[in-house]
Design a protein around this motif. Structure first.
Motif, PDB file in Angstrom:
ATOM      1  N   GLY A  49       0.803  -1.211   0.000  1.00  0.00           N
ATOM      2  CA  GLY A  49       0.000   0.000   0.000  1.00  0.00           C
ATOM      3  C   GLY A  49       0.840   1.266   0.000  1.00  0.00           C
ATOM      4  O   GLY A  49       2.074   1.242  -0.146  1.00  0.00           O
ATOM      5  N   MET A  50       0.163   2.404   0.173  1.00  0.00           N
ATOM      6  CA  MET A  50       0.830   3.707   0.242  1.00  0.00           C
ATOM      7  C   MET A  50       0.120   4.543   1.297  1.00  0.00           C
ATOM      8  O   MET A  50      -1.076   4.370   1.533  1.00  0.00           O
ATOM      9  N   THR A  51       0.849   5.452   1.907  1.00  0.00           N
ATOM     10  CA  THR A  51       0.214   6.387   2.823  1.00  0.00           C
ATOM     11  C   THR A  51      -0.608   7.399   2.020  1.00  0.00           C
ATOM     12  O   THR A  51      -0.457   7.514   0.785  1.00  0.00           O
ATOM     13  N   ALA A  52      -1.466   8.163   2.713  1.00  0.00           N
ATOM     14  CA  ALA A  52      -2.266   9.194   2.027  1.00  0.00           C
ATOM     15  C   ALA A  52      -1.351  10.214   1.356  1.00  0.00           C
ATOM     16  O   ALA A  52      -1.622  10.657   0.235  1.00  0.00           O
ATOM     17  N   LYS A  53      -0.264  10.583   2.014  1.00  0.00           N
ATOM     18  CA  LYS A  53       0.642  11.567   1.414  1.00  0.00           C
ATOM     19  C   LYS A  53       1.362  10.992   0.199  1.00  0.00           C
ATOM     20  O   LYS A  53       1.521  11.668  -0.826  1.00  0.00           O
ATOM     21  N   GLU A  54       1.794   9.744   0.287  1.00  0.00           N
ATOM     22  CA  GLU A  54       2.428   9.108  -0.873  1.00  0.00           C
ATOM     23  C   GLU A  54       1.471   9.085  -2.066  1.00  0.00           C
ATOM     24  O   GLU A  54       1.865   9.370  -3.206  1.00  0.00           O
ATOM     25  N   THR A  55       0.225   8.707  -1.797  1.00  0.00           N
ATOM     26  CA  THR A  55      -0.763   8.609  -2.878  1.00  0.00           C
ATOM     27  C   THR A  55      -1.007   9.971  -3.504  1.00  0.00           C
ATOM     28  O   THR A  55      -1.123  10.091  -4.732  1.00  0.00           O
ATOM     29  N   ALA A  56      -1.089  11.004  -2.681  1.00  0.00           N
ATOM     30  CA  ALA A  56      -1.268  12.363  -3.201  1.00  0.00           C
ATOM     31  C   ALA A  56      -0.048  12.795  -4.009  1.00  0.00           C
ATOM     32  O   ALA A  56      -0.181  13.412  -5.082  1.00  0.00           O
ATOM     33  N   ASP A  57       1.150  12.472  -3.522  1.00  0.00           N
ATOM     34  CA  ASP A  57       2.372  12.811  -4.265  1.00  0.00           C
ATOM     35  C   ASP A  57       2.418  12.094  -5.610  1.00  0.00           C
ATOM     36  O   ASP A  57       2.817  12.687  -6.628  1.00  0.00           O
ATOM     37  N   LEU A  58       2.026  10.830  -5.625  1.00  0.00           N
ATOM     38  CA  LEU A  58       1.981  10.079  -6.874  1.00  0.00           C
ATOM     39  C   LEU A  58       0.973  10.708  -7.839  1.00  0.00           C
ATOM     40  O   LEU A  58       1.239  10.848  -9.046  1.00  0.00           O
ATOM     41  N   THR A  59      -0.176  11.086  -7.327  1.00  0.00           N
ATOM     42  CA  THR A  59      -1.218  11.711  -8.149  1.00  0.00           C
ATOM     43  C   THR A  59      -0.694  12.981  -8.808  1.00  0.00           C
ATOM     44  O   THR A  59      -0.854  13.181 -10.016  1.00  0.00           O
ATOM     45  N   LEU A  60      -0.077  13.852  -8.021  1.00  0.00           N
ATOM     46  CA  LEU A  60       0.433  15.115  -8.558  1.00  0.00           C
ATOM     47  C   LEU A  60       1.574  14.891  -9.544  1.00  0.00           C
ATOM     48  O   LEU A  60       1.664  15.575 -10.572  1.00  0.00           O
ATOM     49  N   ALA A  61       2.434  13.918  -9.261  1.00  0.00           N
ATOM     50  CA  ALA A  61       3.547  13.635 -10.175  1.00  0.00           C
ATOM     51  C   ALA A  61       3.021  13.188 -11.533  1.00  0.00           C
ATOM     52  O   ALA A  61       3.537  13.606 -12.582  1.00  0.00           O
ATOM     53  N   MET A  62       1.976  12.352 -11.535  1.00  0.00           N
ATOM     54  CA  MET A  62       1.407  11.899 -12.816  1.00  0.00           C
ATOM     55  C   MET A  62       0.652  13.035 -13.500  1.00  0.00           C
ATOM     56  O   MET A  62       0.693  13.167 -14.718  1.00  0.00           O
ATOM     57  N   ALA A  63      -0.045  13.868 -12.720  1.00  0.00           N
ATOM     58  CA  ALA A  63      -0.761  15.005 -13.312  1.00  0.00           C
ATOM     59  C   ALA A  63       0.213  15.958 -13.999  1.00  0.00           C
ATOM     60  O   ALA A  63      -0.100  16.543 -15.045  1.00  0.00           O
ATOM     61  N   ARG A  64       1.393  16.105 -13.423  1.00  0.00           N
ATOM     62  CA  ARG A  64       2.392  17.035 -13.978  1.00  0.00           C
ATOM     63  C   ARG A  64       3.215  16.440 -15.106  1.00  0.00           C
ATOM     64  O   ARG A  64       4.050  17.126 -15.706  1.00  0.00           O
ATOM     65  N   GLU A 175      -5.468  -4.130  -9.361  1.00  0.00           N
ATOM     66  CA  GLU A 175      -6.356  -4.041  -8.194  1.00  0.00           C
ATOM     67  C   GLU A 175      -5.628  -3.540  -6.950  1.00  0.00           C
ATOM     68  O   GLU A 175      -5.565  -4.205  -5.918  1.00  0.00           O
ATOM     69  N   SER A 176      -5.068  -2.359  -7.052  1.00  0.00           N
ATOM     70  CA  SER A 176      -4.409  -1.699  -5.924  1.00  0.00           C
ATOM     71  C   SER A 176      -5.101  -0.365  -5.707  1.00  0.00           C
ATOM     72  O   SER A 176      -5.091   0.488  -6.598  1.00  0.00           O
ATOM     73  N   ILE A 177      -5.712  -0.166  -4.547  1.00  0.00           N
ATOM     74  CA  ILE A 177      -6.497   1.047  -4.324  1.00  0.00           C
ATOM     75  C   ILE A 177      -5.661   2.325  -4.458  1.00  0.00           C
ATOM     76  O   ILE A 177      -6.090   3.271  -5.123  1.00  0.00           O
ATOM     77  N   PRO A 178      -4.435   2.403  -3.898  1.00  0.00           N
ATOM     78  CA  PRO A 178      -3.654   3.634  -4.113  1.00  0.00           C
ATOM     79  C   PRO A 178      -3.361   3.903  -5.591  1.00  0.00           C
ATOM     80  O   PRO A 178      -3.401   5.062  -6.033  1.00  0.00           O
ATOM     81  N   LEU A 179      -3.093   2.845  -6.353  1.00  0.00           N
ATOM     82  CA  LEU A 179      -2.782   3.032  -7.777  1.00  0.00           C
ATOM     83  C   LEU A 179      -4.039   3.376  -8.583  1.00  0.00           C
ATOM     84  O   LEU A 179      -3.976   4.191  -9.502  1.00  0.00           O
ATOM     85  N   ILE A 180      -5.169   2.775  -8.245  1.00  0.00           N
ATOM     86  CA  ILE A 180      -6.431   3.122  -8.922  1.00  0.00           C
ATOM     87  C   ILE A 180      -6.805   4.566  -8.599  1.00  0.00           C
ATOM     88  O   ILE A 180      -7.142   5.363  -9.489  1.00  0.00           O
ATOM     89  N   ALA A 181      -6.765   4.915  -7.317  1.00  0.00           N
ATOM     90  CA  ALA A 181      -7.173   6.253  -6.884  1.00  0.00           C
ATOM     91  C   ALA A 181      -6.304   7.334  -7.516  1.00  0.00           C
ATOM     92  O   ALA A 181      -6.807   8.360  -7.996  1.00  0.00           O
ATOM     93  N   SER A 182      -4.988   7.121  -7.524  1.00  0.00           N
ATOM     94  CA  SER A 182      -4.095   8.135  -8.100  1.00  0.00           C
ATOM     95  C   SER A 182      -4.272   8.224  -9.608  1.00  0.00           C
ATOM     96  O   SER A 182      -4.161   9.317 -10.189  1.00  0.00           O
ATOM     97  N   SER A 183      -4.574   7.107 -10.266  1.00  0.00           N
ATOM     98  CA  SER A 183      -4.815   7.119 -11.706  1.00  0.00           C
ATOM     99  C   SER A 183      -6.022   7.993 -12.044  1.00  0.00           C
ATOM    100  O   SER A 183      -5.979   8.859 -12.928  1.00  0.00           O
ATOM    101  N   ILE A 184      -7.131   7.773 -11.346  1.00  0.00           N
ATOM    102  CA  ILE A 184      -8.351   8.537 -11.595  1.00  0.00           C
ATOM    103  C   ILE A 184      -8.146  10.012 -11.261  1.00  0.00           C
ATOM    104  O   ILE A 184      -8.460  10.903 -12.058  1.00  0.00           O
ATOM    105  N   MET A 185      -7.610  10.285 -10.075  1.00  0.00           N
ATOM    106  CA  MET A 185      -7.514  11.667  -9.613  1.00  0.00           C
ATOM    107  C   MET A 185      -6.464  12.470 -10.379  1.00  0.00           C
ATOM    108  O   MET A 185      -6.592  13.692 -10.521  1.00  0.00           O
ATOM    109  N   SER A 186      -5.429  11.816 -10.882  1.00  0.00           N
ATOM    110  CA  SER A 186      -4.420  12.564 -11.652  1.00  0.00           C
ATOM    111  C   SER A 186      -5.041  13.181 -12.892  1.00  0.00           C
ATOM    112  O   SER A 186      -4.730  14.321 -13.263  1.00  0.00           O
TER     113      SER A 186
END
Length: 446
Positions: A49-64, A175-186
């Motif tokens: 898994g990933m922490t909430a901050k890791e997931t947010a950092d991953l999301t922003l990195a992919m968005a950028r 099927e990894s919730i941090p990876l699914i969530a960051s994919s959608i939100m990015s």
């Protein structure tokens, strides 16, 4: 910084820093980090898994990693909606004009479909003349002038996510919730929106099959939104049976028109009122959900939302007369009724199998470059809880082939998605829960 050290760190269950995640995503995007190392990292995330901050950092990195839309020239709070996917999911076509009519700007970039039926952009191409591609300037100008535009997603939105998703798809790490969530939100963050309403589907026809997993995904995405300054609300909705009655592109456009006329299926209408109310509240046009709900109900009842649909289509080159004369939409040559074999009450409809049948008719894509037939699809005549007698029509196939073996195969496949029971069958709730920054509120509505 070495990639192998970051793989080992995540393998051992430790959290990566913002710089470390940025290094991974940048290196993978440029090709400096090979697939085999990113696969190992994704598998480590899958298990640890990933922490909430890791997931947010991953999301922003992919968005950028690619283009980011700047919607700041548009006045007001821009609110976007995203669905995790389902069968017969026509909500964007209804919500865009409904929410815009309430004064909340809708500047939406959507994609094409892969699988069951077309995506929102495919459906919009059912409208004669509708331009799915606009220049940035025309897109912003249209939203500023009339409050709504829906265009095709840029080819360079979140390229890192596209690359990582393709890798996850072949390495059993989807099927990894941090990876699914960051994919959608990015993608939502890269599209420039200020606030986000998520329609998280749960059940047999959804990506997330269980309610608990759906709530976990919703919580992860709401938390990402909070971490990156985008207020986010997630609504957990049922996908044990298709939403509405239509499965297929032009058929779904027609159903959206019916709904804006106040004549749509009860479940589709109710869901749009719920999602629309959350969007209106986040857009600052109502102080409470209840006030926003009253606004959306009145816009639907008065015809203002339908008027906004016509204005939107016309502004984007589409024929607004189709809203008054939906018979002008693409129409399949053959309509084939599917009859029930026995008496009973519909106890279940396999949404995923029905979607696959619609794809086989030509309404969706098995591969990315497949052509779509906008006119074909399936209309349900019965839903869960409805009583049926032998010989009664339970569905209607809209086809452009009358080849006997194909017709029989499609008819049998459609008949098999229905399950019948002898006694009464209660319907599943339409809405299970609403997830906000304040927590999870469990809801049950018919």
């Amino acid at each position: 910084m070495r990639t192998v050290d970051l793989i080992q760190k995540k393998r051992d269950g430790k959290a990566l820093t913002t710089d470390e995640i940025e290094f991974l995503i940048r290196g993978y995007s440029t090709g400096e980090i090979p697939d085999y190392q990113m696969s190992a990292w994704a598998m480590a995330v899958f298990f640890n898994g990933m922490t909430a901050k890791e997931t947010a950092d991953l999301t922003l990195a992919m968005a950028r990693s690619g283009d980011q839309a700047d919607l700041s020239p548009i006045e007001g709070i821009k609110v976007d909606k995203h669905s995790t996917g389902g069968v017969g999911d026509t909500t964007t076509l209804i919500l865009a004009p409904l929410v815009a009519a309430a004064g909340v700007p809708v500047a939406k970039m959507s994609g094409r479909g892969l699988g069951h039926t077309g995506g929102t952009i495919d459906k919009l191409e059912s409208i004669a003349g509708y331009r799915v591609e606009l220049s940035k300037e025309d897109f912003l100008r249209q939203v500023q002038q009339i409050g709504v535009s829906v265009i095709s997603q840029s080819g360079n939105i979140t390229p890192a996510d596209k690359k990582l998703y393709g890798l996850r798809d072949v390495t059993a790490t989807v099927e990894s919730i941090p990876l699914i969530a960051s994919s959608i939100m990015s993608k939502k963050i890269a599209s420039g929106t200020d606030a986000i309403v998520l329609d998280v589907k749960t059940g047999g026809g959804a990506f997330m099959k269980s309610l608990d997993e759906s709530i976990k995904l919703a919580q992860a995405m709401v938390e990402i939104g909070g971490q990156v300054g985008r207020e986010t609300v997630a609504v957990i909705t049922d996908m044990e049976e298709p939403l509405g009655l239509a499965v297929g592109n032009a058929l779904e456009v027609r159903e959206a028109i019916d709904t804006l006329r106040g004549e749509g299926p009860a479940d589709l209408t109710e869901l749009c009122l719920v999602l629309g109310a959350h969007m209106v509240r986040l857009g600052g046009k109502a102080a409470t959900y209840e006030e926003a709900r009253s606004i959306t109900e009145e816009l639907l009842r008065s015809g203002a939302a339908l008027d906004k649909l016509k204005e939107w289509w016309q502004a984007q080159g589409g024929n607004p007369e189709m809203a008054d004369h939906p018979e002008l939409l693409p129409t399949a040559e053959y309509q084939v009724p599917v009859a029930a074999v026995d008496d009973g009450v519909v106890s279940a409809i396999d949404a995923e199998a029905l979607g696959v049948t619609a794809m086989m008719l030509g309404a969706g894509r098995a591969k990315k470059d497949d052509d779509i037939d906008l006119s074909v699809g399936i209309l349900l005549r019965k839903k869960v809880g409805d009583r049926v007698t032998a010989g009664e029509t339970i569905a209607e196939l809209h086809m452009n082939s009358n080849e006997p073996m194909f017709t029989e195969d499609m008819t049998q496949r459609t008949r098999e998605v229905f399950t019948f029971a002898a006694g009464e069958m209660p319907k599943a709730p339409l809405i299970y829960a609403v997830v906000t920054k304040h927590g999870v509120e469990r809801i049950h509505t018919d």
